[in-house]
Design an enzyme around this catalytic site. Structure first.
Site, PDB file in Angstrom:
ATOM      1  N   GLU A 100       0.790  -1.234   0.000  1.00 61.74           N
ATOM      2  CA  GLU A 100       0.000   0.000   0.000  1.00 61.74           C
ATOM      3  C   GLU A 100       0.821   1.282   0.000  1.00 61.74           C
ATOM      4  OE1 GLU A 100      -2.836  -0.469   3.212  1.00 61.74           O
ATOM      5  OE2 GLU A 100      -3.875  -2.090   2.173  1.00 61.74           O
ATOM      6  N   ASN A 141       2.360  -4.532  -3.453  1.00 65.32           N
ATOM      7  CA  ASN A 141       0.943  -4.883  -3.362  1.00 65.32           C
ATOM      8  C   ASN A 141       0.136  -3.627  -3.015  1.00 65.32           C
ATOM      9  OD1 ASN A 141      -0.984  -7.170  -3.073  1.00 65.32           O
ATOM     10  ND2 ASN A 141      -1.030  -6.666  -0.881  1.00 65.32           N
ATOM     11  N   HIS A 149     -10.025  -5.803  -3.048  1.00 59.48           N
ATOM     12  CA  HIS A 149     -11.132  -5.700  -2.078  1.00 59.48           C
ATOM     13  C   HIS A 149     -12.244  -4.922  -2.793  1.00 59.48           C
ATOM     14  CE1 HIS A 149      -8.934  -7.463   1.175  1.00 59.48           C
ATOM     15  NE2 HIS A 149      -7.924  -6.639   0.982  1.00 59.48           N
ATOM     16  N   GLU A 179      -5.837 -10.475  -2.451  1.00 55.67           N
ATOM     17  CA  GLU A 179      -6.709 -10.358  -1.262  1.00 55.67           C
ATOM     18  C   GLU A 179      -8.174 -10.272  -1.667  1.00 55.67           C
ATOM     19  OE1 GLU A 179      -5.390  -7.297   1.461  1.00 55.67           O
ATOM     20  OE2 GLU A 179      -3.282  -7.658   1.000  1.00 55.67           O
ATOM     21  N   ASP A 238     -11.900 -10.128  -2.175  1.00 53.33           N
ATOM     22  CA  ASP A 238     -13.225 -10.331  -1.572  1.00 53.33           C
ATOM     23  C   ASP A 238     -14.163  -9.322  -2.224  1.00 53.33           C
ATOM     24  OD1 ASP A 238     -12.505  -7.994  -0.096  1.00 53.33           O
ATOM     25  OD2 ASP A 238     -12.204  -9.113   1.761  1.00 53.33           O
TER      26      ASP A 238
HETATM   27  C1  XIL Z   1      -6.405  -7.085   7.617  1.00 51.97           C
HETATM   28  C2  XIL Z   1      -6.664  -8.346   8.433  1.00 51.97           C
HETATM   29  O1  XIL Z   1      -7.448  -9.235   7.682  1.00 51.97           O
HETATM   30  C3  XIL Z   1      -7.360  -7.989   9.725  1.00 51.97           C
HETATM   31  O2  XIL Z   1      -7.503  -9.123  10.553  1.00 51.97           O
HETATM   32  C4  XIL Z   1      -6.560  -6.910  10.465  1.00 51.97           C
HETATM   33  O3  XIL Z   1      -7.281  -6.504  11.605  1.00 51.97           O
HETATM   34  C5  XIL Z   1      -6.308  -5.731   9.562  1.00 51.97           C
HETATM   35  O4  XIL Z   1      -5.669  -6.155   8.380  1.00 51.97           O
HETATM   36  N1  XIL Z   1      -5.101  -4.953   3.154  1.00 51.97           N
HETATM   37  C6  XIL Z   1      -4.056  -5.754   3.566  1.00 51.97           C
HETATM   38  C7  XIL Z   1      -4.257  -6.729   4.663  1.00 51.97           C
HETATM   39  O5  XIL Z   1      -2.985  -5.734   2.946  1.00 51.97           O
HETATM   40  O6  XIL Z   1      -3.097  -6.913   5.420  1.00 51.97           O
HETATM   41  C8  XIL Z   1      -5.424  -6.333   5.559  1.00 51.97           C
HETATM   42  O7  XIL Z   1      -5.644  -7.405   6.475  1.00 51.97           O
HETATM   43  C9  XIL Z   1      -6.649  -6.031   4.732  1.00 51.97           C
HETATM   44  C10 XIL Z   1      -6.392  -4.882   3.792  1.00 51.97           C
END
Ligand code: XIL
Length: 314
Positions: free
Chosen positions: A130, A171, A207, A235, A237
């Site tokens: 990020e 990422n 996401h 990641e 979802d």
């Molecule tokens: C999230 C986890 O899933 C949670 O359990 C934690 O509280 C916060 O982080 N982007 C990312 C991940 O790169 O590391 C994050 O994971 C979600 C967003």
């Protein structure tokens, strides 16, 4: 059904995987499905490799929780994506508030990355997570504020030196479709390559929101692979505003299919990871108020239409 990892491999991808986290592993039905390599041949530790988990105190490294997930993956014969070395979040106070000068912070990044990547050999790594704002400018963080954008190559070089076999990624989220933030990632990859910094891939977090999957996903993946790097969806979802309805579940199915088909269509897109597989353990409801049901299995570990969307996408 054949299973998501089986489908991914039949489509020429290396893996289909899931994030997971240590507290969930005591749930035996959950862990049984997580360990089914027909569904998942890759795991990402959702929290236990982060800086606060691995170096909460300067120079003291703790790998107990990360090792638990890595050894589960090893037992199952699953790949691991390491997540993540350098990120502004889940960063201990000693780093953020340390007021370190540039050379000290450089060596702190090097020590951290060297120890973490060196502890787990042969993995794929989200080395930097990020780095960008939505408009494509660099995100303000202790790393950027102290070192400018050089913190990225400092971390990548340390990772390469710690494990020459590791695959090294940057990422980010909201780089799913084309736009200012994706363009910033393109420009970063170009400049890292031009300067000889080791960069193997771009991680697209993905996401996403039901009904709002960008139409440019495939073109966007292709613009990254055209630079000579791999892409992974890291990641995935696809959340909805609750309550769940049949219509939303059907749209979610289409949306999963769209994302998977985009990865399938670009040969340099090597794999897809969902950010846990069941709504029971999704991070979404705790972060996005009123939203949830983002994953292909519901909170009773029953497959949703989204599961068939993934299969159809491959
Ligand atoms: C999230 C986890 O899933 C949670 O359990 C934690 O509280 C916060 O982080 N982007 C990312 C991940 O790169 O590391 C994050 O994971 C979600 C967003």
């Amino acid at each position: 059904t054949v299973g998501l990892a089986v489908a991914a491999k039949a489509a020429g991808k290396k893996y289909f995987g899931s994030a997971t986290d240590n507290p969930e592993l005591t749930d035996s039905s959950y862990t049984a499905l997580l360990s089914n390599t027909k569904e998942f041949n890759q795991l990402t530790p959702g929290n236990s490799m982060k800086w606060d988990a691995t170096e909460g105190t300067r120079g003291t490294f703790t790998f107990t929780k990360a090792d638990e997930i890595v050894s589960l993956a090893q037992t199952n014969g699953q790949l691991i994506r390491g997540h993540t070395c350098v990120w502004h979040s889940q960063l201990p106070g000693w780093v953020t508030a340390g007021n370190f000068d540039a050379s000290t912070l450089t060596s702190i990044i090097q020590t951290h990355t060297t120890n973490v990547v060196g502890h787990f050999k042969g993995k794929i790594w989200d080395v930097v997570n990020e780095p960008f704002n939505e408009d494509g400018t660099w995100r303000t963080s202790v790393f950027y504020n102290t070192l400018g954008s050089s913190f990225v190559s400092i971390a990548l070089q340390a990772a390469r030196a710690a494990d020459p076999a590791a695959k090294l990624y940057v990422n980010d989220y909201n780089i799913d479709g084309t736009g200012a933030k994706s363009t910033a990632m393109v420009n970063l990859v170009k400049s890292l390559k031009a300067s000889g910094a080791p960069i193997d891939g771009v991680g697209i977090q993905a996401h996403l929101i039901v009904g709002q999957v960008p139409s440019t996903i495939q073109a966007n993946i292709a613009q990254f692979t055209a630079l000579g790097v791999e892409v992974a969806i890291t990641e995935l979802d696809i959340r909805m505003t609750l309550p769940v309805t049949t219509a939303l579940l059907e749209q979610q199915k289409k949306d999963y299919q769209t994302v998977i088909a985009a990865c399938k269509a670009v040969s340099g897109c090597i794999g897809v990871t969902i950010w846990d597989y069941t709504d029971k353990y999704s991070w979404v409801p705790s972060v996005f108020q009123g939203q949830g049901a983002a994953l292909p299995w519901d909170d009773r570990l029953v497959k949703k239409p989204a599961y068939d969307g993934i299969v159809a996408g491959f």
